[in-house]
Write a protein that holds these residues in place. Sequence first.
Motif, PDB file in Angstrom:
ATOM      1  N   ARG A  45     -19.031  12.905  66.504  1.00  0.00           N
ATOM      2  CA  ARG A  45     -17.433  11.718  65.183  1.00  0.00           C
ATOM      3  C   ARG A  45     -17.900  10.459  65.050  1.00  0.00           C
ATOM      4  O   ARG A  45     -18.157  10.262  66.464  1.00  0.00           O
ATOM      5  CB  ARG A  45     -16.473  12.852  64.920  1.00  0.00           C
ATOM      6  N   TYR A  99     -13.480  12.656  57.590  1.00  0.00           N
ATOM      7  CA  TYR A  99     -11.319  12.760  57.396  1.00  0.00           C
ATOM      8  C   TYR A  99     -10.747  11.762  58.077  1.00  0.00           C
ATOM      9  O   TYR A  99     -11.478  10.353  58.441  1.00  0.00           O
ATOM     10  CB  TYR A  99     -11.429  13.089  59.131  1.00  0.00           C
ATOM     11  N   CYS A 100      -9.482  11.201  57.165  1.00  0.00           N
ATOM     12  CA  CYS A 100      -9.423  10.291  56.819  1.00  0.00           C
ATOM     13  C   CYS A 100      -7.773  10.082  58.163  1.00  0.00           C
ATOM     14  O   CYS A 100      -7.566  11.798  58.568  1.00  0.00           O
ATOM     15  CB  CYS A 100      -7.651   9.867  55.186  1.00  0.00           C
ATOM     16  N   VAL A 101      -7.079   9.193  58.590  1.00  0.00           N
ATOM     17  CA  VAL A 101      -6.810   9.510  59.962  1.00  0.00           C
ATOM     18  C   VAL A 101      -5.414   8.236  59.812  1.00  0.00           C
ATOM     19  O   VAL A 101      -5.826   7.311  58.914  1.00  0.00           O
ATOM     20  CB  VAL A 101      -7.060   8.896  61.209  1.00  0.00           C
ATOM     21  N   ASP A 103      -2.496   6.349  62.404  1.00  0.00           N
ATOM     22  CA  ASP A 103      -2.040   5.597  64.157  1.00  0.00           C
ATOM     23  C   ASP A 103      -1.442   4.817  63.843  1.00  0.00           C
ATOM     24  O   ASP A 103      -1.504   3.704  63.419  1.00  0.00           O
ATOM     25  CB  ASP A 103      -3.800   5.695  65.073  1.00  0.00           C
ATOM     26  N   GLY A 116     -10.020  10.507  69.123  1.00  0.00           N
ATOM     27  CA  GLY A 116      -9.244  11.221  68.738  1.00  0.00           C
ATOM     28  C   GLY A 116      -8.099  11.627  68.976  1.00  0.00           C
ATOM     29  O   GLY A 116      -8.057  12.290  67.802  1.00  0.00           O
ATOM     30  N   TYR A 120      -2.218  11.817  63.231  1.00  0.00           N
ATOM     31  CA  TYR A 120      -2.442  12.150  62.142  1.00  0.00           C
ATOM     32  C   TYR A 120      -3.643  12.454  61.630  1.00  0.00           C
ATOM     33  O   TYR A 120      -4.311  11.164  61.528  1.00  0.00           O
ATOM     34  CB  TYR A 120      -1.106  11.827  60.991  1.00  0.00           C
ATOM     35  N   TRP A 121      -4.034  13.836  61.332  1.00  0.00           N
ATOM     36  CA  TRP A 121      -5.233  13.931  60.496  1.00  0.00           C
ATOM     37  C   TRP A 121      -5.376  14.552  59.899  1.00  0.00           C
ATOM     38  O   TRP A 121      -4.169  15.351  58.961  1.00  0.00           O
ATOM     39  CB  TRP A 121      -6.268  14.570  61.012  1.00  0.00           C
TER      40      TRP A 121
END
Length: 131
Positions: A45, A99-101, A103, A116, A120-121
């Motif tokens: 990733r 994938y959006c995240v 923080d 990682g 939120y993912w």
Amino acid sequence: DVQLQASGGGLVQTGGSLRLSCAALGLSFDDYAIGWFRQAPGKEREGISCISSSDGSGPRTTYYEDSVKGRFTISGDNAKNTVYLEMSSLKPEDTANYYCVADSWGSCAKVVANRGDMDYWGQGTQVTVSS
């Protein structure tokens, strides 16, 4: 409940463009750094782009991993609480699940470091670039 809804993936030819969207439900993206990771089959990733939270004093900081710099642009729409990743000049090596995240640190440090442990993912959206 907080949700990050990623969308916009698809199949595109080499050189084509796509726009990914990450809609944040249940949180204000002003208060979070919002980033994008991608993962291709058999590969690690990688964090590829990020926009920092807003401190109200100026533009938000953005980050791009070297392989996407100059081709991808991240931006945000406050009114829609949505972050976009405009991708152009796409290459077969961009093929991956994106994938959006979000923080709460607010900076893009974790995305830069490929960490990682985001708050939120979102679910992934598949991007396939054909040669």
